[in-house]
Scaffold this motif. Sequence first.
Motif, mmCIF file in Angstrom:
data_model
loop_
_atom_site.group_PDB
_atom_site.id
_atom_site.type_symbol
_atom_site.label_atom_id
_atom_site.label_comp_id
_atom_site.label_asym_id
_atom_site.label_seq_id
_atom_site.Cartn_x
_atom_site.Cartn_y
_atom_site.Cartn_z
ATOM 1 N N HIS A 47 0.830 -1.199 0.000
ATOM 2 C CA HIS A 47 0.000 0.000 0.000
ATOM 3 C C HIS A 47 0.871 1.259 0.000
ATOM 4 O O HIS A 47 0.641 2.177 -0.811
ATOM 5 N N VAL A 48 1.872 1.306 0.871
ATOM 6 C CA VAL A 48 2.744 2.482 0.959
ATOM 7 C C VAL A 48 3.561 2.647 -0.319
ATOM 8 O O VAL A 48 3.695 3.769 -0.847
ATOM 9 N N PHE A 49 4.100 1.549 -0.864
ATOM 10 C CA PHE A 49 4.917 1.646 -2.083
ATOM 11 C C PHE A 49 4.081 2.129 -3.268
ATOM 12 O O PHE A 49 4.564 2.912 -4.107
ATOM 13 N N ALA A 50 2.839 1.673 -3.367
ATOM 14 C CA ALA A 50 1.986 2.099 -4.478
ATOM 15 C C ALA A 50 1.691 3.599 -4.395
ATOM 16 O O ALA A 50 1.730 4.313 -5.415
ATOM 17 N N TRP A 51 1.406 4.087 -3.202
ATOM 18 C CA TRP A 51 1.139 5.518 -3.039
ATOM 19 C C TRP A 51 2.397 6.344 -3.311
ATOM 20 O O TRP A 51 2.321 7.443 -3.887
ATOM 21 N N LEU A 52 3.548 5.849 -2.901
ATOM 22 C CA LEU A 52 4.792 6.558 -3.201
ATOM 23 C C LEU A 52 5.042 6.620 -4.706
ATOM 24 O O LEU A 52 5.464 7.658 -5.244
ATOM 25 N N GLY A 53 4.796 5.524 -5.409
ATOM 26 C CA GLY A 53 4.951 5.525 -6.856
ATOM 27 C C GLY A 53 4.024 6.529 -7.521
ATOM 28 O O GLY A 53 4.429 7.263 -8.438
ATOM 29 N N ALA A 54 2.773 6.599 -7.042
ATOM 30 C CA ALA A 54 1.825 7.562 -7.604
ATOM 31 C C ALA A 54 2.280 8.997 -7.329
ATOM 32 O O ALA A 54 2.165 9.877 -8.201
ATOM 33 N N GLY A 55 2.802 9.234 -6.130
ATOM 34 C CA GLY A 55 3.296 10.567 -5.792
ATOM 35 C C GLY A 55 4.451 10.986 -6.680
ATOM 36 O O GLY A 55 4.526 12.140 -7.136
ATOM 37 N N ALA A 56 5.373 10.057 -6.947
ATOM 38 C CA ALA A 56 6.512 10.361 -7.829
ATOM 39 C C ALA A 56 6.033 10.673 -9.236
ATOM 40 O O ALA A 56 6.561 11.572 -9.907
ATOM 41 N N LEU A 57 5.016 9.954 -9.699
ATOM 42 C CA LEU A 57 4.494 10.194 -11.044
ATOM 43 C C LEU A 57 3.867 11.581 -11.156
ATOM 44 O O LEU A 57 4.076 12.298 -12.147
ATOM 45 N N VAL A 58 3.118 11.994 -10.142
ATOM 46 C CA VAL A 58 2.507 13.333 -10.151
ATOM 47 C C VAL A 58 3.598 14.407 -10.183
ATOM 48 O O VAL A 58 3.516 15.382 -10.946
ATOM 49 N N CYS A 59 4.635 14.231 -9.383
ATOM 50 C CA CYS A 59 5.740 15.202 -9.369
ATOM 51 C C CYS A 59 6.456 15.234 -10.719
ATOM 52 O O CYS A 59 6.868 16.307 -11.184
ATOM 53 N N ALA A 60 6.616 14.072 -11.349
ATOM 54 C CA ALA A 60 7.278 14.013 -12.658
ATOM 55 C C ALA A 60 6.468 14.767 -13.704
ATOM 56 O O ALA A 60 7.024 15.491 -14.543
ATOM 57 N N LEU A 61 5.147 14.621 -13.672
ATOM 58 C CA LEU A 61 4.296 15.327 -14.635
ATOM 59 C C LEU A 61 4.365 16.839 -14.423
ATOM 60 O O LEU A 61 4.431 17.617 -15.385
ATOM 61 N N ALA A 62 4.387 17.254 -13.152
ATOM 62 C CA ALA A 62 4.502 18.683 -12.857
ATOM 63 C C ALA A 62 5.852 19.225 -13.324
ATOM 64 O O ALA A 62 5.940 20.322 -13.895
ATOM 65 N N SER A 63 6.912 18.449 -13.112
ATOM 66 C CA SER A 63 8.244 18.871 -13.543
ATOM 67 C C SER A 63 8.333 18.950 -15.060
ATOM 68 O O SER A 63 8.993 19.843 -15.617
ATOM 69 N N THR A 64 7.651 18.045 -15.752
ATOM 70 C CA THR A 64 7.628 18.078 -17.211
ATOM 71 C C THR A 64 7.046 19.399 -17.711
ATOM 72 O O THR A 64 7.562 20.012 -18.661
ATOM 73 N N ALA A 65 5.971 19.848 -17.067
ATOM 74 C CA ALA A 65 5.347 21.111 -17.462
ATOM 75 C C ALA A 65 6.270 22.307 -17.226
ATOM 76 O O ALA A 65 6.162 23.330 -17.913
ATOM 77 N N LEU A 66 7.197 22.190 -16.273
ATOM 78 C CA LEU A 66 8.090 23.301 -15.931
ATOM 79 C C LEU A 66 9.372 23.334 -16.765
ATOM 80 O O LEU A 66 10.148 24.285 -16.652
ATOM 81 N N ILE A 67 9.618 22.312 -17.570
ATOM 82 C CA ILE A 67 10.892 22.223 -18.297
ATOM 83 C C ILE A 67 11.189 23.473 -19.133
ATOM 84 O O ILE A 67 12.308 24.011 -19.047
ATOM 85 N N PRO A 68 10.258 23.983 -19.932
ATOM 86 C CA PRO A 68 10.604 25.172 -20.742
ATOM 87 C C PRO A 68 11.045 26.366 -19.899
ATOM 88 O O PRO A 68 12.035 27.036 -20.232
ATOM 89 N N ARG A 69 10.323 26.646 -18.810
ATOM 90 C CA ARG A 69 10.694 27.781 -17.963
ATOM 91 C C ARG A 69 12.039 27.543 -17.283
ATOM 92 O O ARG A 69 12.882 28.454 -17.198
ATOM 93 N N LEU A 70 12.270 26.337 -16.779
ATOM 94 C CA LEU A 70 13.550 26.033 -16.130
ATOM 95 C C LEU A 70 14.703 26.159 -17.114
ATOM 96 O O LEU A 70 15.783 26.638 -16.747
ATOM 97 N N ASN A 71 14.493 25.730 -18.345
ATOM 98 C CA ASN A 71 15.548 25.865 -19.354
ATOM 99 C C ASN A 71 15.882 27.331 -19.619
ATOM 100 O O ASN A 71 17.060 27.686 -19.803
ATOM 101 N N ARG A 72 14.864 28.187 -19.640
ATOM 102 C CA ARG A 72 15.129 29.615 -19.842
ATOM 103 C C ARG A 72 15.904 30.197 -18.668
ATOM 104 O O ARG A 72 16.828 30.994 -18.847
ATOM 105 N N TRP A 73 15.521 29.817 -17.455
ATOM 106 C CA TRP A 73 16.210 30.333 -16.269
ATOM 107 C C TRP A 73 17.672 29.892 -16.231
ATOM 108 O O TRP A 73 18.563 30.682 -15.953
ATOM 109 N N THR A 74 17.912 28.588 -16.476
ATOM 110 C CA THR A 74 19.286 28.087 -16.370
ATOM 111 C C THR A 74 20.176 28.592 -17.495
ATOM 112 O O THR A 74 21.399 28.682 -17.338
ATOM 113 N N ALA A 75 19.576 28.945 -18.635
ATOM 114 C CA ALA A 75 20.365 29.438 -19.762
ATOM 115 C C ALA A 75 20.600 30.942 -19.700
ATOM 116 O O ALA A 75 21.338 31.492 -20.508
ATOM 117 N N ALA A 76 19.951 31.610 -18.728
ATOM 118 C CA ALA A 76 20.050 33.079 -18.657
ATOM 119 C C ALA A 76 21.480 33.511 -18.385
ATOM 120 O O ALA A 76 22.177 32.894 -17.584
#
Length: 509
Positions: free
Chosen positions: A480-509
């Motif tokens: 039960h705990v491992f499944a919820w942790l996996g789901a949490g990591a997936l949600v964070c990965a999707l959020a990070s995917t959406a931020l990639i363009p902005r992060l790339n602009r910041w790091t390249a500044a």
Amino acid sequence: MRDQPPGNLSPGVAAAQPAAPPQQYPRRAFFVLFLVEIWERFGYYGMASIMVLYMVERLGWRDQRADLIWGAFSALVYAMPIAGGWIGDRVLGARRTLVLGAATLGLGYLLLAIPLTATFFAAMAVIAAGNGLFKVNPNNLVSRLYGDDRTKLDILFTIYYMSLNVGSFVSILLTPWIAEHQKWTVSIAGLRFDSWHLAFGLSALGLALGLINYGTWRRYMRPYGTEPDFQPLPWRKLGAVIVACLIAIGVLAEIIRHPQIATGMVVVFAILIAWVFAHLLRTNRERGARGRIWACLVFTILSIVWAIFNQQIYTSLTLFAYHNVHHRLLGLYVAPAQFQDLNEFWLVLMAMPLAGLYQRMARTRHGDFSMAVKYTAGLYLLAIGFFLYAASGLHAPGGVVSPWWLVAGYGAQSLGELLMSALGFSMVSQLVPERARGITMGAWYLGIGVGLYAGGWIAGLASVPSGVASVTLSLSLYMHVFAWLGAGALVCALASTALIPRLNRWTAA
């Protein structure tokens, strides 16, 4: 410039010319830091591999209490470097603080090896304080070896991260092996050292060897350091640091003894992280520099997420191996704590190929993968790893699962670690001005401490109730705990995917 010792100058020439700056040997300096980190990690991870099981088996504490105490301790281990970074940057110098921290760590492991319950929490507090002094400063020194070449820094820190895991790989094999031999005892001055305490003594030996290595080759470190390293040793400041450490050790011991205090402590840590980044933004008005600092803050938050998952290695995954995993792999007996070495095995195996991939990508038209892409890929791999752990319960005769599920899960989790934690050092070096790297690395470690405490609390949700020996029940809790942790990591990965363009602009500044 060839990396070889300089020739000797005659006295007449030395007198006629001003003192030349020390010759730089970056490869040899890197080797010195490589070795000291190997032995420091040998000590720490040997202790870490058996600590939760020591509290459960030897001290008779419940799983949940052991998880919470380890969570509070490891949070302090990673929180204290913010002080060590400041001391290394502004007070004693990175080189001197490194040596002081290694000596303090060795003392802590020695106290832990003493078979007296009264010294247990004091020993853990000394280890936390020593780690605070030590941890940031080798990374700070490595970041000064090759300037601001981003690809070279990623490669260097990936190889450097591998050095940490060479030491821990060996110690995680040896330390649980010694602890398992319960008939091994030594009596000294009326004290009976059982196999557990002999195993802890191995960590103290590792730090002693690390200090000997550093002392032997310290001449190659002389050209590198922070500003105080190139000034005479300030004895009064050294005394003040030692007194402050003694006071801190007393406070830390009580926090570890009463882990419920750690909840308020984590809030304080979060405020400190916010203060560090607010200070950086306030003192860096240039738009490009501010963008890089915002990117550093986002990557620090993602590192906190990684730490939650990494903490499971020493808590829920180790206790899962203890309760529900078959203890034979390739025909060999594997102690529950030794399954942690799967993480080190994969890290060592994949670090060099990954560094080679970065180098090949850097030569292509599109260049190396961006930092944002690497962090995001790491989050997806964490999700895969924990979904694999959860899936192991689908085929578990008698509530016992095959160890190959751990082999596969650790493979995904370890590659994710190389893409996230290993690049944390490089990320700070690339995005933060040199004068503030020490304290920013400290803030990054502070964030890791917050994540580790949260990870310990989450691991406690899978604790087996006292007096219950049902492997079927414990398997259900872990799945039960491992499944919820996996789901949490997936949600964070999707959020990070959406931020990639902005992060790339910041790091390249």
